[in-house]
Design an enzyme around this catalytic site. Structure first.
Site, short mmCIF file in Angstrom:
data_model
loop_
_atom_site.label_atom_id
_atom_site.label_comp_id
_atom_site.label_asym_id
_atom_site.label_seq_id
_atom_site.Cartn_x
_atom_site.Cartn_y
_atom_site.Cartn_z
N ASP A 1 32.82 -19.58 -30.74
CA ASP A 1 33.05 -18.34 -30.01
C ASP A 1 33.00 -17.19 -31.01
O ASP A 1 32.99 -17.40 -32.23
CB ASP A 1 34.42 -18.40 -29.32
CG ASP A 1 34.58 -17.38 -28.20
OD1 ASP A 1 33.64 -16.60 -27.95
OD2 ASP A 1 35.66 -17.37 -27.58
N GLU B 1 29.02 -13.31 -32.53
CA GLU B 1 27.97 -12.29 -32.37
C GLU B 1 27.54 -11.60 -33.68
O GLU B 1 26.35 -11.24 -33.74
CB GLU B 1 28.43 -11.23 -31.37
CG GLU B 1 28.57 -11.72 -29.95
CD GLU B 1 29.79 -12.61 -29.74
OE1 GLU B 1 29.72 -13.52 -28.91
OE2 GLU B 1 30.81 -12.37 -30.42
N ASP C 1 32.76 -13.67 -21.16
CA ASP C 1 34.04 -13.30 -20.56
C ASP C 1 33.85 -12.61 -19.21
O ASP C 1 34.01 -11.40 -19.08
CB ASP C 1 34.81 -12.40 -21.52
CG ASP C 1 35.15 -13.11 -22.83
OD1 ASP C 1 35.02 -14.34 -22.87
OD2 ASP C 1 35.52 -12.42 -23.79
#
Length: 914
Positions: free
Chosen positions: A505, A508, A581
């Site tokens: 997670d 990015e 999300d």
């Protein structure tokens, strides 16, 4: 010390407030606030004055120099055009290295398949066209690539019709800003909010137009929460004024209808039209990209100065902050052809383990081992199957990855073994931010080895994320990826077992105190690469290193499972992704379908959305509808934020529990079909779930339909996206009929049907002329279903014929690559069902042994009156009787069924009905 304390308190306050905040537009840049995008959009069509000179064939490639017409003394760009097998055209444009640019511009390594360069074809000669103003090369028997020299333009032509397929710079918008050495007085800094980007080499953007001819719609360029068909972003009567943005960002509680970039970027676009078919364009570039889809008439004020083009085209405008032009053109002509061509460049999806195709139960966070045991046992008590239980960041010791909070999880190996005894797995989270704690061995080692991304001054980059002060491994460097992979060994990851898998997670990368919640663009990576140049691929390299770690851990015997939030072209080779999300509302349920379809269209087939929505508390009806839809996602996982109410399937009343259980049971029944589709994706690049137009490419009614989707070529699913819905309009394409999967009711194809809707299921149909395999016995997990018998559901078409396939292997190892699998094709025609072996002829040691048999064969659409079935070669006869279509459902209709034919799934046989 006071500064460190203050920073810590600011972080704590930020984390405390985060769950209550919604997405804030002002935290992220618009095109107007992004200089390269603003400059690109300010250029008028026809403003490019670049000409191509010195066109020749060199080493089997077309080469040329690109020079501004008005400044022939400027440094030329080098153009190369090469052709690869399967009609793939590659265009590269870069600065001339012989003229000593300030540095080498970045091209993302390890994205293209290692074997792809070997498929290059040798161009023997050029053909002069238009009295020498253009040169062409053969792309295939049907197509040529034409380079127009003055002004520069490249297009692919279908030779028989002389019609264009794709063109570049037909609208004259090409621009390439060269790298420069800084001189006194140069002010290249860019500022956004409190952040300053030093831009040491000045503006270095690239932009150009790409036109898709004979196209009705364009698709692709994920990741975005918007419609499947890309809407125009510029031109008359356009609602969306922002381009589609490709820039990997940790977007908190994203909007459901926006061109704004999310967690991943794949700069690949497909065009589709009724008359010509499908084509594609891919730009291998990991820098920020902004892409306009231009509405008809966007260039009205400049029309007189443009080259005349046919009206049935879609113009797009591509802008990137950095990099080079490394572009690939795919001519199709069918949708599946384009996917095959694209994945020949970037790779087909990895073949997943079977358990990962089943249902996953996740939450931020399951509190401790007692909580894990309670959730696990409750699934068993209620006879609800599941395969994977997930642990989020709270399971670690102070957000230090590869550790356990020993107060909450004192016996992690035993906890995993208890799950494994039931055939279940566990997934733990491992993010890229490493806590800057001198007592943490991982940070100490990374610091000593110099393995972190550097800031613009050359020091270890220090940003803020969940652990507080954090640094990030520079996984662009192959040596660092190798080091990271070693951390997943049982020795290094203490408390892990063979049944533990990984979740990446925040990759990015997410940096809470960074510009746009990410890493500064002038941070430095391996080889002096600026972060701006590789930003969109950072998570890709991290995902790759993690998947390699699981391969190493298992000595290459078992397929890894790694879920990643960030994604880039080629991510499909390394694992699964999800849409991030989302929120527990009906709009997010609806937008999950085009998001997943778009990922599949760009090669990333193994994807899903958080069932129930990550943020917020779904009402029971929404949660049930989400399970009913999520059961058809390629990746089927329920997940929720830690501030939400608990939402395991048994917490919403007995009736809702039964409805959720039934949805999960449908997924488990269809696991053989899904697994077969994953193998198809693995071999061809064709996604597991598909837009309707992929299966019905001439049906214009399907081109913009993104509320329904195909699962493979046999099932059509229509979601229910409104509260208390009593009816649904469902378009069933094609000339053949469709069978309701729940009731076996027959519906005509090519018609929109208004259907009554109940709480029990969403509309799902099997296409006439298909055969699918199911498993109708339910266990605790997919592993325990391994030797269970199969049911074949035959949906006959108007010719009383049908066909389908079934793929089986051991579900976990790489032995299938050596031929250890079963692959059968089933045909029903003239009253006879035949099973044919599709595996290549080989020795028995390469076969996958299976004692599984077929226990039921269901015939849908056959006229009544059948009595028995003759099985050959055994020459046995069995009765044909009426039996329930589904055993798991109450009041299931009775359908014509061959009971217990007792034929083995891996053998040749025929069954004749009479």
């Amino acid at each position: 010390m006071r500064n460190e304390t203050l920073r810590f308190l600011v972080l704590v306050l930020f984390l405390f407030l985060c769950p209550t905040l919604s997405w804030k537009k002002e935290e992220f840049r618009t095109c107007e606030q992004t200089p390269f995008c603003k400059r690109g959009r300010s250029r008028a069509p026809g403003s490019s004055s670049v000409i191509a000179t010195d066109v020749a064939i060199s080493n089997g490639e077309l080469t040329a120099k690109l020079t501004p017409k008005d400044d022939p003394q400027s440094k030329p760009l080098i153009l190369r055009l090469s052709v690869y097998q399967d009609s793939i055209l590659r265009l590269t444009i870069d600065e001339d290295p012989s003229l000593s640019p300030p540095k080498t511009r970045f091209q993302p390594p390890d994205v293209l398949l290692p074997d792809f360069p070997s498929t290059k074809l040798w161009l023997p000669r050029l053909t002069s066209e238009d009295h020498g103003a253009a040169s062409s090369v053969r792309l295939s028997d049907a197509h040529s690539a034409v380079l127009r020299q003055h002004p520069f333009e490249l297009f692919i032509r279908h030779d028989a019709s002389s019609q264009r397929v794709i063109s570049l710079n037909s609208r004259g918008l090409f621009d390439f800003e060269p790298l420069r050495h800084k001189s006194d007085g140069d002010d290249w800094e860019e500022r956004f909010r409190s952040h300053t980007d030093s831009r040491p080499y000045g503006p270095q953007s690239i932009s150009f137009d790409v036109s898709f001819h004979a196209a009705d719609f364009v698709y692709g360029i994920p990741e975005r929460a918007s419609s499947l068909a890309l809407r125009p972003t510029r031109g008359p009567n356009v609602d969306h004024s922002e381009p589609y943005r490709l820039f990997n960002l940790d977007v908190f509680e994203y909007l459901h209808d926006s061109p704004f970039g999310l967690y991943g970027s794949v700069p690949f676009m497909l065009a589709h039209g009724k008359t010509r078919g499908t084509s594609g364009f891919f730009w291998l570039n990991a820098a920020e990209m902004q892409i306009d889809v231009l509405a008809p008439g966007w260039d009205a004020e400049y029309t007189d100065s443009l080259i005349a083009l046919p009206s049935n085209r879609i113009d797009t405008f591509w802008m990137s902050e950095a990099g080079v032009v490394d572009a690939f053109f795919f001519v199709g002509p069918s949708p599946k052809d384009v996917l095959r061509q694209y994945t020949a460049v970037t790779g087909t999806p990895a073949m997943p383990q079977l358990f990962s195709v089943a249902y996953h139960q996740c939450r931020w966070n399951y509190r401790d081992e007692e909580d894990v045991e309670h959730v696990d046992s409750k699934f068993d008590e209620l006879d609800i199957p599941y395969d994977v239980l997930w642990l989020d960041i709270e399971h670690t010791d102070g957000k230090r990855y590869f550790t356990w909070d020993r107060a909450l999880f004192p016996h992690p190996e035993e906890m995993q073994r208890k799950l494994a005894d039931k055939g279940r797995k566990m997934v733990t989270i491992v993010d890229p931010h490493i806590k800057r704690d001198d007592g943490f061995h991982l940070h100490k080692e990374a610091s000593q080895k110099g393995y972190y991304v550097k800031d613009a001054s050359g020091n270890d980059f220090d940003g803020w994320c969940w652990p507080g002060s954090s640094s990030y491994p520079d996984t662009l460097n192959p040596e660092i990826r190798e080091w990271w992979a070693e951390k997943f060994s049982y020795k290094n990851y203490v408390g892990s077992t063979p049944s533990l898998y990984i979740w990446n997670d925040m990759n990015e990368p997410s940096v809470f105190n960074g510009p746009e919640v990410s890493m500064p663009r002038d941070a430095l990576h391996y080889g002096g690469v600026e972060h701006r140049e590789l930003h969109n691929a950072y998570g890709y390299y991290f995902h790759m290193a993690t998947a390699d770690g699981l391969l190493k851990r298992g000595e290459g015997k078992d397929r890894p499972f790694v879920l990643s939030r960030a994604l880039f072209a080629g991510s499909q080779r390394h694992g699964a992704v999800w849409t991030g999300d989302n929120t527990a509302d009906w709009d997010h349920l609806r937008v999950s379908v085009p998001m997943i379809l778009t990922l599949g269209l760009t090669g990333i087939s193994f994807s899903g959305a958080d069932v129930g929505g990550f943020f917020g508390n779904p009402e029971p009806e929404l949660l049930v509808r989400w399970y009913q839809l999520g059961a058809y996602y390629p990746f089927f996982r329920a997940h929720a934020h830690h501030d939400t109410k608990r939402r395991e399937p048994w917490l919403f009343g007995e009736r809702n529990t039964e409805l959720i259980k039934e949805a999960i049971h449908v997924r488990y029944a269809l696991l053989p079909y899904f697994y077969t589709l994953f193998r198809e994706a693995n071999t061809s690049g064709v996604p597991v779930v598909r837009p309707l137009w992929m299966e019905f490419p001439s049906d214009e009614a399907t081109f913009s339909n993104d509320e329904a989707f195909m699962v493979g070529g046999s099932l059509l699913v229509q979601g229910i996206y409104t509260e208390r819905a009593k009816h649904a309009s469902v378009y069933l394409p094609g000339k053949e009929s469709w069978y309701d999967m729940r009731t076996s009711t027959v519906y005509k194809g090519g018609v929109t049907h208004k259907l009554d809707i109940t709480e029990e299921s969403i509309p799902a149909f099997q296409r006439a002329g298909t055969i699918i395999a199911r498993k109708d016995r339910f266990r605790r997990s997919s592993t325990q279903m391994a030797n269970d018998p199969y049911t074949l559901v035959i949906a006959l078409n108007s010719s009383q014929a049908a066909e389908g396939e079934l793929y089986i292997d051991d579900g976990s190892s790489f032995n299938f690559l050596q031929g250890a699998y079963i692959h059968r094709r089933f045909f029903f025609s003239n009253g006879k069902l035949t099973s044919i072996d599709l595996t290549p002829a080989s020795g028995s040691n390469r076969r996958y042994p299976s004692d599984a048999f077929i226990e039921r064969i269901i015939l849908l659409g056959h006229p009544p009156g059948l009595k028995n079935a003759l099985i050959e070669p055994s020459n046995d006869k069995v009765d044909i009787e009426l039996a329930p279509l589904w055993f798991l459902r109450a009041r299931a209709p009775a359908v014509m069924t061959i009971r217990k034919p007792s034929v083995r799934v891996g053998e040749d046989w025929t069954i004749t009905v009479s």
